[in-house]
Write a protein that holds these residues in place. Structure first.
Motif, mmCIF file in Angstrom:
data_model
loop_
_atom_site.group_PDB
_atom_site.id
_atom_site.type_symbol
_atom_site.label_atom_id
_atom_site.label_comp_id
_atom_site.label_asym_id
_atom_site.label_seq_id
_atom_site.Cartn_x
_atom_site.Cartn_y
_atom_site.Cartn_z
ATOM 1 N N ILE A 98 -7.004 -37.501 49.908
ATOM 2 C CA ILE A 98 -6.349 -38.806 49.711
ATOM 3 C C ILE A 98 -5.425 -39.108 50.890
ATOM 4 C CG2 ILE A 98 -4.669 -40.058 48.309
ATOM 5 C CD1 ILE A 98 -5.848 -38.705 45.856
ATOM 6 N N ILE A 99 -4.633 -38.110 51.304
ATOM 7 C CA ILE A 99 -3.737 -38.305 52.444
ATOM 8 C C ILE A 99 -4.539 -38.570 53.706
ATOM 9 C CG2 ILE A 99 -2.009 -37.198 53.906
ATOM 10 C CD1 ILE A 99 -0.975 -35.755 51.459
ATOM 11 N N GLN A 100 -5.646 -37.835 53.888
ATOM 12 C CA GLN A 100 -6.465 -38.048 55.071
ATOM 13 C C GLN A 100 -7.093 -39.442 55.062
ATOM 14 O OE1 GLN A 100 -6.955 -35.923 57.899
ATOM 15 N NE2 GLN A 100 -7.639 -37.976 58.508
ATOM 16 N N GLU A 101 -7.511 -39.924 53.884
ATOM 17 C CA GLU A 101 -8.066 -41.275 53.785
ATOM 18 C C GLU A 101 -7.013 -42.319 54.149
ATOM 19 O OE1 GLU A 101 -9.487 -41.514 49.821
ATOM 20 O OE2 GLU A 101 -11.194 -40.153 50.164
ATOM 21 N N ASP A 102 -5.771 -42.060 53.745
ATOM 22 C CA ASP A 102 -4.690 -42.990 54.098
ATOM 23 C C ASP A 102 -4.440 -42.985 55.601
ATOM 24 O OD1 ASP A 102 -4.351 -43.717 51.465
ATOM 25 O OD2 ASP A 102 -2.791 -42.226 51.084
ATOM 26 N N LEU A 103 -4.529 -41.817 56.227
ATOM 27 C CA LEU A 103 -4.397 -41.746 57.681
ATOM 28 C C LEU A 103 -5.525 -42.499 58.362
ATOM 29 C CD1 LEU A 103 -3.359 -37.993 58.124
ATOM 30 C CD2 LEU A 103 -1.954 -39.978 58.667
ATOM 31 N N ASP A 104 -6.738 -42.371 57.830
ATOM 32 C CA ASP A 104 -7.878 -43.104 58.393
ATOM 33 C C ASP A 104 -7.678 -44.603 58.247
ATOM 34 O OD1 ASP A 104 -9.030 -40.678 58.970
ATOM 35 O OD2 ASP A 104 -10.279 -40.637 57.153
#
Length: 251
Positions: A98-104
């Motif tokens: 989820i955090i990585q998707e937000d960074l993307d």
């Protein structure tokens, strides 16, 4: 770095009426600049990015431009001036995703708005003893892990102890107090107390609501500054600290 074209297209979406939008457009358009390099003068070039510096309107326009940054984020996103901080709980791999998707999503925003993040300055701080220490990327850049960062003038480490912040505050306050001792010959309370409150005390109180010291040793370091300051006042050198503090009105 704010591109005028993308910015002006957003004004209507954030509720700016037509007259104000036209005024801002006229204010930004038609600006020219030239540079001198090694004595050579360049030609005039139209300014298509950025807002004029040193004006109250500049930060307001920048905040309008980034108002849609992170609107789809499932994590906590804090925007402050030209900085952004993304945070979340990552106990599982799904949390990490989820955090990585937000960074993307942030990277996609920067690409579509022609305003790149400085990936070299972006870092990850893992908080908590049982943190999984997952790895993250900003675009193609692997984010570096850090154990200590200065955030708006406050040193924060991965243990959240704030001891390093106390050391930094003590160092700055001691330097300011030393300048007062060496540069001011008067030892009258009417002279030293206003100087202490204006030049020394702000270092001890800046954002203290956040970094409030939790250890006795850190509190003692900060208290030593006031002890030194009260000894500088004429007539209080031989008094106990509590009496000196009460008579000096430093608190």
């Amino acid at each position: 770095m704010v591109p005028h074209g993308e910015f002006l297209a957003k004004l209507g979406k954030v509720g700016i009426n037509t007259k104000i939008e036209r005024w801002i457009r006229n204010w930004l358009k038609g600006r020219l600049q030239w540079v001198i390099l090694k004595g050579e003068l360049s030609g005039w070039k139209e300014v298509t990015n950025g807002v004029p510096q040193g004006l109250v309107l500049g930060p307001i326009l920048f905040n309008l431009f980034i108002t849609d940054l992170g609107t789809k984020s499932g994590s906590v996103l804090i925007k402050s001036a030209d900085e952004a901080k993304l945070g979340g709980i990552a106990n599982t791999e799904r949390d990490r995703d989820i955090i990585q998707e937000d960074l993307d999503d942030l990277v996609n925003w920067s690409n579509s708005n022609r305003m790149k993040f400085n990936s070299e300055k972006c870092k990850v701080m893992h908080l908590g003893i049982n943190n999984k220490n997952f790895c993250y990327k900003l675009g193609t850049h692997q984010l570096e892990v850090t154990e200590e960062e200065k955030d708006l003038g406050v040193l924060v480490d991965h243990r959240m102890t704030m001891s390093r912040q106390c050391d930094m505050a003590v160092k700055k306050a001691n330097a300011a107090l030393g300048c007062i001792r060496q540069g001011i010959s008067s030892r009258d309370k009417e002279v030293l107390v206003p100087l202490y409150k204006a030049r020394v005390k702000p270092h001890l109180e800046y954002c203290v609501q956040f970094w409030s010291p939790m250890f006795k040793k850190d509190e003692f370091k900060l208290e030593q500054i006031q002890r030194r300051a009260t000894r500088m006042i004429r007539g209080t050198e031989n008094l106990f600290y509590e009496r000196r503090l009460q008579g000096a009105w430093l608190v």
